[in-house]
Design a protein around this motif. Structure first.
Motif, PDB file in Angstrom:
ATOM      1  N   ARG A  11    -100.660 -74.355 -28.349  1.00 53.12           N
ATOM      2  CA  ARG A  11    -101.824 -74.896 -27.652  1.00 53.12           C
ATOM      3  C   ARG A  11    -101.388 -75.812 -26.509  1.00 53.12           C
ATOM      4  NH1 ARG A  11    -104.220 -76.768 -31.803  1.00 53.12           N
ATOM      5  NH2 ARG A  11    -105.608 -74.986 -32.159  1.00 53.12           N
ATOM      6  N   ALA A  12    -100.371 -76.605 -26.765  1.00 48.45           N
ATOM      7  CA  ALA A  12     -99.881 -77.499 -25.703  1.00 48.45           C
ATOM      8  C   ALA A  12     -99.279 -76.703 -24.553  1.00 48.45           C
ATOM      9  CB  ALA A  12     -98.855 -78.468 -26.296  1.00 48.45           C
ATOM     10  N   TYR A  13     -98.579 -75.629 -24.874  1.00 52.83           N
ATOM     11  CA  TYR A  13     -97.963 -74.820 -23.808  1.00 52.83           C
ATOM     12  C   TYR A  13     -99.034 -74.173 -22.937  1.00 52.83           C
ATOM     13  CZ  TYR A  13     -95.209 -71.233 -21.474  1.00 52.83           C
ATOM     14  OH  TYR A  13     -94.619 -70.439 -20.526  1.00 52.83           O
ATOM     15  N   PHE A  14    -100.069 -73.656 -23.540  1.00 52.41           N
ATOM     16  CA  PHE A  14    -101.088 -72.970 -22.753  1.00 52.41           C
ATOM     17  C   PHE A  14    -102.020 -73.956 -22.058  1.00 52.41           C
ATOM     18  CE2 PHE A  14     -99.713 -69.352 -25.292  1.00 52.41           C
ATOM     19  CZ  PHE A  14     -99.672 -68.358 -24.322  1.00 52.41           C
ATOM     20  N   ASP A  15    -102.073 -75.191 -22.503  1.00 57.95           N
ATOM     21  CA  ASP A  15    -102.752 -76.211 -21.709  1.00 57.95           C
ATOM     22  C   ASP A  15    -102.071 -76.349 -20.357  1.00 57.95           C
ATOM     23  OD1 ASP A  15    -104.583 -76.666 -23.668  1.00 57.95           O
ATOM     24  OD2 ASP A  15    -103.537 -78.402 -24.521  1.00 57.95           O
ATOM     25  N   ASN A  16    -100.774 -76.305 -20.379  1.00 56.00           N
ATOM     26  CA  ASN A  16    -100.002 -76.383 -19.135  1.00 56.00           C
ATOM     27  C   ASN A  16    -100.191 -75.138 -18.281  1.00 56.00           C
ATOM     28  OD1 ASN A  16     -98.112 -77.291 -17.213  1.00 56.00           O
ATOM     29  ND2 ASN A  16     -96.454 -76.222 -18.271  1.00 56.00           N
ATOM     30  N   VAL A  17    -100.272 -73.959 -18.943  1.00 55.36           N
ATOM     31  CA  VAL A  17    -100.451 -72.711 -18.183  1.00 55.36           C
ATOM     32  C   VAL A  17    -101.801 -72.698 -17.467  1.00 55.36           C
ATOM     33  CG1 VAL A  17    -100.717 -70.201 -18.415  1.00 55.36           C
ATOM     34  CG2 VAL A  17     -98.900 -71.382 -19.661  1.00 55.36           C
ATOM     35  N   LEU A  18    -102.847 -73.135 -18.148  1.00 61.03           N
ATOM     36  CA  LEU A  18    -104.172 -73.096 -17.551  1.00 61.03           C
ATOM     37  C   LEU A  18    -104.306 -74.080 -16.391  1.00 61.03           C
ATOM     38  CD1 LEU A  18    -106.385 -72.819 -20.758  1.00 61.03           C
ATOM     39  CD2 LEU A  18    -105.993 -71.058 -19.031  1.00 61.03           C
ATOM     40  N   SER A  19    -103.481 -75.104 -16.371  1.00 65.33           N
ATOM     41  CA  SER A  19    -103.553 -76.089 -15.285  1.00 65.33           C
ATOM     42  C   SER A  19    -102.503 -75.861 -14.208  1.00 65.33           C
ATOM     43  CB  SER A  19    -103.391 -77.501 -15.858  1.00 65.33           C
ATOM     44  OG  SER A  19    -102.134 -77.633 -16.504  1.00 65.33           O
ATOM     45  N   ASN A  20    -101.641 -74.865 -14.407  1.00 66.92           N
ATOM     46  CA  ASN A  20    -100.554 -74.610 -13.463  1.00 66.92           C
ATOM     47  C   ASN A  20    -100.853 -73.300 -12.738  1.00 66.92           C
ATOM     48  OD1 ASN A  20     -98.154 -74.093 -12.087  1.00 66.92           O
ATOM     49  ND2 ASN A  20     -96.899 -74.995 -13.712  1.00 66.92           N
ATOM     50  N   GLU A  21    -101.091 -73.385 -11.433  1.00 65.55           N
ATOM     51  CA  GLU A  21    -101.440 -72.193 -10.672  1.00 65.55           C
ATOM     52  C   GLU A  21    -100.283 -71.207 -10.583  1.00 65.55           C
ATOM     53  OE1 GLU A  21    -102.961 -73.196  -6.898  1.00 65.55           O
ATOM     54  OE2 GLU A  21    -104.718 -74.272  -7.671  1.00 65.55           O
ATOM     55  N   LEU A  22     -99.055 -71.654 -10.716  1.00 61.62           N
ATOM     56  CA  LEU A  22     -97.910 -70.740 -10.654  1.00 61.62           C
ATOM     57  C   LEU A  22     -97.759 -69.925 -11.933  1.00 61.62           C
ATOM     58  CD1 LEU A  22     -95.245 -73.061  -8.946  1.00 61.62           C
ATOM     59  CD2 LEU A  22     -96.703 -71.315  -7.881  1.00 61.62           C
ATOM     60  N   LEU A  23     -98.155 -70.512 -13.064  1.00 65.61           N
ATOM     61  CA  LEU A  23     -98.037 -69.797 -14.339  1.00 65.61           C
ATOM     62  C   LEU A  23     -99.284 -68.996 -14.692  1.00 65.61           C
ATOM     63  CD1 LEU A  23     -96.304 -72.522 -16.559  1.00 65.61           C
ATOM     64  CD2 LEU A  23     -95.247 -70.570 -15.411  1.00 65.61           C
ATOM     65  N   LEU A  24    -100.391 -69.285 -14.009  1.00 64.50           N
ATOM     66  CA  LEU A  24    -101.652 -68.649 -14.371  1.00 64.50           C
ATOM     67  C   LEU A  24    -101.614 -67.124 -14.234  1.00 64.50           C
ATOM     68  CD1 LEU A  24    -104.456 -69.373 -15.352  1.00 64.50           C
ATOM     69  CD2 LEU A  24    -105.213 -69.470 -12.954  1.00 64.50           C
ATOM     70  N   PRO A  25    -100.960 -66.529 -13.230  1.00 63.27           N
ATOM     71  CA  PRO A  25    -100.945 -65.053 -13.148  1.00 63.27           C
ATOM     72  C   PRO A  25    -100.287 -64.375 -14.343  1.00 63.27           C
ATOM     73  CG  PRO A  25    -100.352 -66.017 -11.039  1.00 63.27           C
ATOM     74  CD  PRO A  25    -100.380 -67.149 -12.025  1.00 63.27           C
ATOM     75  N   ARG A  26     -99.479 -65.093 -15.118  1.00 58.07           N
ATOM     76  CA  ARG A  26     -98.804 -64.470 -16.256  1.00 58.07           C
ATOM     77  C   ARG A  26     -99.630 -64.556 -17.544  1.00 58.07           C
ATOM     78  NH1 ARG A  26     -92.561 -66.245 -16.380  1.00 58.07           N
ATOM     79  NH2 ARG A  26     -92.492 -64.274 -17.538  1.00 58.07           N
ATOM     80  N   PRO A  47    -111.958 -71.780 -12.583  1.00 54.43           N
ATOM     81  CA  PRO A  47    -113.026 -71.631 -11.584  1.00 54.43           C
ATOM     82  C   PRO A  47    -113.201 -70.158 -11.212  1.00 54.43           C
ATOM     83  CG  PRO A  47    -111.044 -72.493 -10.563  1.00 54.43           C
ATOM     84  CD  PRO A  47    -110.771 -72.460 -12.031  1.00 54.43           C
ATOM     85  N   GLU A  48    -114.373 -69.842 -10.681  1.00 56.93           N
ATOM     86  CA  GLU A  48    -114.652 -68.440 -10.349  1.00 56.93           C
ATOM     87  C   GLU A  48    -113.679 -67.853  -9.338  1.00 56.93           C
ATOM     88  OE1 GLU A  48    -118.626 -67.718  -9.269  1.00 56.93           O
ATOM     89  OE2 GLU A  48    -119.471 -68.261 -11.221  1.00 56.93           O
ATOM     90  N   PRO A  49    -113.238 -68.580  -8.311  1.00 51.13           N
ATOM     91  CA  PRO A  49    -112.250 -67.976  -7.395  1.00 51.13           C
ATOM     92  C   PRO A  49    -110.955 -67.575  -8.099  1.00 51.13           C
ATOM     93  CG  PRO A  49    -113.256 -69.886  -6.387  1.00 51.13           C
ATOM     94  CD  PRO A  49    -113.710 -69.888  -7.810  1.00 51.13           C
ATOM     95  N   ARG A  50    -110.635 -68.230  -9.188  1.00 48.16           N
ATOM     96  CA  ARG A  50    -109.442 -67.852  -9.953  1.00 48.16           C
ATOM     97  C   ARG A  50    -109.773 -66.814 -11.028  1.00 48.16           C
ATOM     98  NH1 ARG A  50    -104.969 -69.085  -7.222  1.00 48.16           N
ATOM     99  NH2 ARG A  50    -104.993 -71.252  -6.464  1.00 48.16           N
TER     100      ARG A  50
END
Length: 937
Positions: free
Chosen positions: A777-792, A826-829
């Motif tokens: 859960r902590a790792y994916f908190d970081n993914v959801l807030s990190n635009e570089l990791l979000l595409p993965r 957000p919707e653009p993402r």
């Protein structure tokens, strides 16, 4: 006394006339004069041969009619006939068959170890199949029927089926004029010979393309068969016997000199040396005079120039030996469409030949020979003569006065025009319009008139006195055919049906091989007509009629061996289940040929089935999944535990020696099915299956570290490996495996760069309690807030979706992650990310979506009113304060698995947990031993 001068040749005037024609019509008369002179010499040589040669063309009604009259007028003492000599043994089965049929020679495997290689020849690869089609209006069948009726010895003298493939150079040439690229794919009736090589008596079709092209162009016809019917077949019906022979001798010499490729000439010479050697060997052994015998062969073989030619030639050929290949023989049902497709004839040619045969038998009042079941064995009874027998024809072959030149008069006199039959043409025109209307065409009486007039016009354009069936067919297509065929039949097919249609042969019960007879005997109890060519619907109430149970078992075996012949409509064959009612579509009569070919593999269906399963399991390219599939089929169809054990051991061997894990999904699915089946039996899981699961557990554990880092291993295959390990772990542990093997393998799995495999690794670690949900859960908190990791993120979700099949404890976390994604992004993402998410769910969600939906239904509120006040469970949870009391289940879910984490964990004040902690404090050695066993120390 001085030797008298030789008598002038009766063919000398014809030779002189040909030479004069060569000088008048050719600028260089020498080549043409040599050609025409050679043809005359071939005719004269064939006529002077003491052994009467009867030239034929395959499926020629004129040849069959002249042979029929010749055999009745002057019965020979022995008949020599072109054809594979090893196929003659099957002639006794023709009495129980309905023509057309085909004699077949079949070899499953090829053994050329005892045959020396020949330069320019290709060694065939098995299986090999050879067919000899027979029709009632063919000269070869009339000779066979005559021999059966009168007891006259019949000898097939051509090379064996083995020599046919020994002497093969290239595939047979099919003249382009004989095929039509616009035709639809062949129907089942045209594929009854399969991929067999066809042999026929009297092959007289030119194989030299330029010769065929000029011939058809000058004659204004479309097919060679059409040229033969118009210029040879029809005029020869009214010719006398000797004229027929000389005309066929001339055409055979012409085709031999101009219409054949060099390879065909070489093979023909080998065959002629073979046949003449067999003829002279038999004549010398029996003492029969050549004048008392007849030699039936193709017209091209009468122009042979090999040294063995002629009964008076002392030369004999050393016949090459046959190979060590084992050949099997039988009779197959055939059809006119199959014969046309096999030998490159235009559609409808054989049907038209049959119509001409019946018409001439009626006009000339001649009765043909037939083989019925009672006369299938040769007898000495003489055949009954027809009501009107033509006068005896004079002996021509080897007569004291020498051969008579009748060819010159025949060529100089135009054939009498055939009588016009306007009534027949009018009947065709009206009937084809009626049939076209039934098949959806907008046809009327005006179209019938147009077809009639167009047929006459086409005949005049092609220099014919009256229309032929080919002219009528072209006219009907011109007047009726549209851009789109309304139903299944086009106009070409409708014309074929009108002019005679296709005829399909049938093999009688007594002529079937033992396996086919056994099938009919075992299914005889069913209330259907098994010999019908139409599909028969069989309804089996197995509860009310237990006698149908063996039939059901046999039908399932035939479904595996001969799929087109039987088709289940209702009922299924599943491990551990028994059908109470079944419905089958049976087409045994339609696919009778497949049953005959199945008989080449064994005596009973069970023996063939066992051989097929063994072949599949022990094939060089067999995989573990294939072997397990064979085990399942063995249990379903054979009900043999002994064979299942053998195939199971084969599967274990293939699993250990496999170079990759690409078949892991199939291996897991089939293994789980077998385990579930055996767990429901009184005997339980057999030792061979336990050994397979134990071996698979260890094998896949050993492969895990490499599979996580190898890019050649697909995530789906890796997920199947983990599913095999975790799902069947209890069974593997009961057979001696250790869980430490899995723990070591997971810990050795290096961090992979593939997000999908990384998600699978986290699922495995969570099952083994090596990774907490709080960490994820902590790792994916970081993914959801990190635009570089979000595409993965979709790829991580792919890993979790694949992992839910063996890690259902992560279902809630996966639902949480999807919900947070839709709530926080957000919707653009979110909108550009949705298509990728849908692709992931479509690819990997087949087995996971039901689990996710069920979990989501338990998490989300059931009514819209509750949704307003609803708070997600993952948002309502807050970290407990130091020393606070939390539920025992939550403590177990968040307790770290390292000593350091255990020390930092909150204190649990639950009475049950407190009692367990006090017990462990009094006996610390036990806790340390358990930690050492699990590798946690």
């Amino acid at each position: 006394m001085p030797t008298p001068p030789p008598l002038p040749s009766p063919f000398e005037p014809l030779r002189a006339q040909f030479l004069q024609l060569a000088q008048e019509f050719s600028t260089d008369a020498r080549p043409l004069a040599d050609l025409l002179g050679g043809i005359v010499a071939d005719v004269e040589r064939a006529c002077a041969e003491p052994l009467e040669m009867f030239p034929v063309k395959h499926h020629s009604p004129a040849a069959a009619l002249h042979l029929l009259k010749r055999l009745r007028e002057r019965p020979p003492q022995v008949i020599f006939m072109e054809g594979c000599e090893d196929m003659q043994r099957e002639f006794v089965k023709l009495g129980d068959c309905r023509l057309p049929v085909a004699i077949q020679a079949f070899a499953a495997k090829v053994d050329y170890s005892n045959v020396p290689p020949v330069e320019g020849r290709r060694v065939p690869s098995g299986p090999l199949s050879l067919v000899l089609p027979l029709t009632e209006f063919s000269a070869e069948f009339q000779a066979i029927a005559y021999a059966h009726a009168t007891g006259t010895p019949l000898r097939m003298i051509d090379r064996t089926a083995d020599h046919v493939f020994q002497w093969t150079r290239e595939p047979e040439y099919i003249a382009p004029e004989e095929t039509d690229a616009s035709e639809e794919p062949a129907a089942d009736e045209a594929k009854m010979h399969g991929g067999a090589v066809g042999v026929q008596l009297g092959e007289l079709r030119p194989t030299f393309p330029r010769f065929v092209q000029v011939l058809l162009q000058k004659a204004r016809v479309q097919h060679y068969s059409e040229w033969w019917e118009q210029y040879v077949e029809q005029p020869l019906f009214e010719a006398d016997f000797e004229t027929y022979r000389q005309v066929l001798f001339m055409i055979g010499s012409l085709v031999r000199r101009l219409g054949q490729n060099a390879e065909d000439k070489i093979e023909d010479e080998l065959r002629e040396r073979y046949m003449w050697t067999r003829i002279k060997t038999h004549l010398r052994a029996t003492g029969i005079s050549p004048r008392d015998a007849i030699y039936i062969c193709g017209a091209a073989h009468t122009a042979s120039h090999v040294q063995e030619f002629g009964a008076a030639s002392p030369t004999l050929w050393d016949v090459p030996p046959v190979s060590a290949t084992e050949w099997l023989y039988g009779v197959l049902p055939s059809s006119y469409a199959s014969i046309e497709r096999q030998f490159g004839m235009p559609p409808g040619a054989v049907s038209l030949a049959e119509a001409m045969w019946k018409r001439q038998l009626s006009l000339q009042q001649v009765q043909s020979y037939k083989i019925d079941a009672k006369s299938a064995t040769p007898s000495k009874a003489k055949p009954k003569k027809s009501a009107a027998t033509p006068p005896p024809i004079p002996a021509s072959a080897g007569a004291a006065a020498g051969p008579e030149n009748r060819l010159q008069a025949y060529l100089a006199t135009p054939p009498a025009p055939l009588p016009e039959n306007h009534d027949e043409l009018l009947q065709w025109s009206t009937q084809v319009t009626s049939l076209a209307r039934k098949d959806g065409y907008m046809a009327s009486t005006a179209d019938s008139i147009a077809i009639y007039q167009t047929s006459v016009l086409l005949a005049h354009l092609r220099n014919r006195h009256h229309p032929t069936p080919y002219d009528f067919r072209d006219a009907a297509i011109t007047c009726l055919e549209k851009e789109r065929v309304p139903k299944k039949r086009d106009i070409r097919k409708i014309c074929e049906i009108l002019l005679g249609g296709d005829r399909i042969g049938k093999i009688g019960y007594n002529s079937l091989p033992p396996l086919a007879q056994n099938i009919y005997d075992r299914l005889r109890v069913l209330p259907v007509n098994l010999e019908a060519r139409t599909i028969q619907r069989a309804l089996l109430d197995l509860r009310a009629n237990p006698q149908y149970r063996p039939c059901s078992e046999l039908l399932w075996k035939l479904r595996y061996l001969v799929p087109p012949a039987v088709r289940p409509i209702m009922g299924q064959l599943v491990l551990g289940q028994t059908s109470e009612q079944e419905s089958w579509d049976l087409a045994l009569g339609k696919f009778q040929g497949e049953l005959v070919q199945l008989a080449y593999e064994g005596i009973t269906v069970e023996s063939v089935l066992e051989r097929r399963l063994t072949t599949d399991a022990y094939a060089p390219d067999a995989t573990t999944a294939v072997a397990l599939d064979v085990v399942e089929k063995c249990l379903l169809l054979m009900r043999s535990e002994r064979l299942a054990e053998d195939f199971g051991e084969r599967a274990t061997h293939l699993l250990v020696t496999a170079e990759n894990v690409s078949d892991a999904p199939d291996v897991y699915a089939r293994t789980q099915k077998l385990v579930h089946y055996y767990r429901g039996t009184p005997e339980g899981v057999p030792p061979w299956l336990g050994n397979f699961v134990q071996t698979g557990y260890r094998h896949y554990c050993a492969q895990l570290p490499h599979a996580f880092t190898d890019r050649g291993v697909k995530p789906e295959d890796l997920a199947s490996m983990l599913r095999f390990i975790f799902t069947l772990e209890s069974l593997a542990l009961s057979f001696g495996c250790q869980r430490s093997e899995l723990l070591i393998a997971v810990r050795q799995a290096a961090a992979t760069e593939d997000p999908v495999k990384l998600g699978l690794l986290w699922c495995a670690e969570n099952v083994l309690q090596l990774r907490r949900i709080a960490e994820l859960r902590a790792y994916f908190d970081n993914v959801l807030s990190n635009e570089l990791l979000l595409p993965r993120l979709p790829e991580y979700l792919s890993g979790f979706l694949l992992g839910l099949t063996f890690a259902p404890g992560l279902t809630g976390f996966t639902v949480e992650l999807l919900s947070r994604t839709f709530a926080e992004l957000p919707e653009p993402r979110l909108m550009p990310w949705l298509p990728q998410l849908f692709r992931v769910l479509r690819t990997h969600g087949a087995g996971s979506l039901p689990i996710l939906v069920k979990e989501a239904a338990a998490v989300f509120p059931r009514t819209l009113a509750d949704l307003q006040a609803w708070t997600p469970a993952w948002e309502a949870k807050a970290p407990p304060a130091a020393g606070a009391s939390i539920p025992a289940g939550e403590a177990l879910a968040t307790t770290p698995h390292s000593p350091e984490g255990a020390e930092a964990a909150p204190v649990v004040t639950s009475p049950q947990v407190a009692a367990a902690g006090a017990l462990l404090s009094r006996h610390p050695a036990t806790a340390r031993a358990i930690a050492a066993l699990l590798g946690l120390d």
